[in-house]
Design an enzyme around this catalytic site. Structure first.
Site, PDB file in Angstrom:
ATOM      1  N   SER A 225      68.066  49.878  27.802  1.00  0.00           N
ATOM      2  CA  SER A 225      67.930  50.860  28.851  1.00  0.00           C
ATOM      3  C   SER A 225      67.514  52.038  28.340  1.00  0.00           C
ATOM      4  CB  SER A 225      69.258  51.358  29.456  1.00  0.00           C
ATOM      5  OG  SER A 225      69.934  50.054  30.116  1.00  0.00           O
TER       6      SER A 225
ATOM      7  N   SER B 104      67.077  46.774  32.579  1.00  0.00           N
ATOM      8  CA  SER B 104      66.813  48.090  32.043  1.00  0.00           C
ATOM      9  C   SER B 104      67.414  49.072  33.026  1.00  0.00           C
ATOM     10  CB  SER B 104      65.729  48.397  31.607  1.00  0.00           C
ATOM     11  OG  SER B 104      65.573  49.430  30.852  1.00  0.00           O
TER      12      SER B 104
ATOM     13  N   ASP C 213      66.921  52.280  33.589  1.00  0.00           N
ATOM     14  CA  ASP C 213      65.847  53.652  33.348  1.00  0.00           C
ATOM     15  C   ASP C 213      65.717  54.861  33.942  1.00  0.00           C
ATOM     16  OD1 ASP C 213      64.714  51.607  31.305  1.00  0.00           O
ATOM     17  OD2 ASP C 213      63.339  50.820  32.803  1.00  0.00           O
TER      18      ASP C 213
END
Length: 352
Positions: free
Chosen positions: A239, A277, A279
């Site tokens: 991340s 992830s 983000d």
């Protein structure tokens, strides 16, 4: 430890950087870290983690809120407080960063800190919205041990200052990886100028980088050597949390437009916002201090014109500062050993 990438001859973008090339170039913004780096037992358990606090100003953020927004590039993350930030367009607490399982403890510690400073919360006024972001550091950190405590969050806030923020394997970045190498905390800034009336605005970025595989990093683009030993490591559910600060007078909606461009800087490094992830971008502007209580029916704020060329410069600044902050998280990090002897090497920015 290597220096920032700019000191190594890698210049990102076209806009000038701030004096410290750090998020703290935005006047009043403070950053503090608490780093945990110690064995927990004789069987390989290790605390390799920490807490990072970003304060929009040195006053009481609950009483003097700032305009804010957030944007999710990919939602595989465990944050607190972003729903209300986007609904009301204000930030009323420090922005806290830690590891995934540290979110409850950091939330509790931040709550305790803010309750101590605001005796009216929950009694004569409403509750408080706390903002905490995370990345998964379980390759280096014994994350199930839950080593981060509320006291660490309080200490990170108390350690915050306007000095150049420490970067690399510090605070929340202690156990993080980036492109299979040691990542963590990185920061950068840009100055946006309006020549016609000599107005300058500052855009600062701080990242917690924990994403990507070695083969995804666009090393050739930065003219650095790809001959070093390639890493086969990749973060578990990697991340990145991106925090963008500015002193430009923007509405929450305008700020959302600016922070969306942080994804451009992330993509330039080689990320494609992978499935696992988280983000996430959190942004705020210090241009407006919004009092918690007021008697007026109408409030007035100044904001930039939407169609003025300055908006494009702010978009550019967000992309450039994010890209350079990510590279700085790599270049400033040190080779780190943690849980069960796991070691993550620092990336060597050698000129090709």
């Amino acid at each position: 430890m290597q220096g920032k990438v700019r000191q190594l001859g890698i210049e990102i973008g076209v806009l000038p950087v701030g004096q410290k090339n750090c998020i703290t170039d935005v006047e009043g913004v403070q950053v503090g870290h608490v780093t945990l780096d110690e064995p927990l037992d004789q069987n390989g358990a290790y605390a390799c983690t920490g807490v990072t606090a970003i304060l929009p100003h040195g006053g009481n953020v609950f009483q003097q809120k700032v305009t804010a927004a957030s944007y999710v590039l990919n939602g595989f993350g465990k944050t607190t407080g972003l729903v209300q930030v986007n609904e009301l367009g204000v930030l009323e607490s420090p922005i806290m960063l830690t590891n995934t399982f540290g979110v409850p403890a950091v939330t509790q510690g931040t709550l305790s800190y803010m309750l101590d400073r605001n005796e009216d919360i929950g009694l004569t006024t409403g509750t408080i919205n706390l903002v905490v972001g995370e990345c998964n550091d379980s390759y280096l950190n014994s994350i199930r041990a839950c080593s981060v405590t509320p006291a660490h969050a309080i200490e990170a806030i108390r350690q915050a200052s306007t000095k150049t923020a420490q970067e690399g394997a510090v605070g929340a970045g202690k156990g993080m990886m980036c492109f299979g190498y040691k990542g963590g905390i990185g920061s950068s800034s840009r100055i946006v100028k309006v020549e016609s009336n000599e107005v300058n605005y500052t855009v600062g970025c701080l990242v917690l980088s924990n994403f990507g595989q070695d083969r995804e990093f666009l090393a050739e683009y930065y003219k650095v050597s790809t001959m070093q030993n390639q890493s086969t490591l990749s973060p578990t559910d990697g991340s990145i949390i991106i925090v963008l600060a500015t002193d430009a007078p923007l509405s929450s909606r305008q700020l959302t437009r600016v922070i969306k461009r942080c994804g451009i800087g992330l993509g330039r490094t080689g990320s494609h916002f992978s499935h696992g992830s988280g983000d996430i971008v959190i942004g705020f502007t210090t241009a407006h201090c919004i009092p918690h209580t007021a008697d007026q029916l109408i409030e007035t704020r100044t904001q930039l014109r939407e169609d003025h060329p300055i908006m494009n410069q702010l978009f550019t600044a967000a992309a450039e500062a994010t890209e350079e902050a990510i590279l700085n998280s790599l270049s400033q990090a040190q080779t780190t050993t943690g849980r069960n002897g796991h070691t993550v090497q620092a990336y060597s920015f050698q000129q090709a």
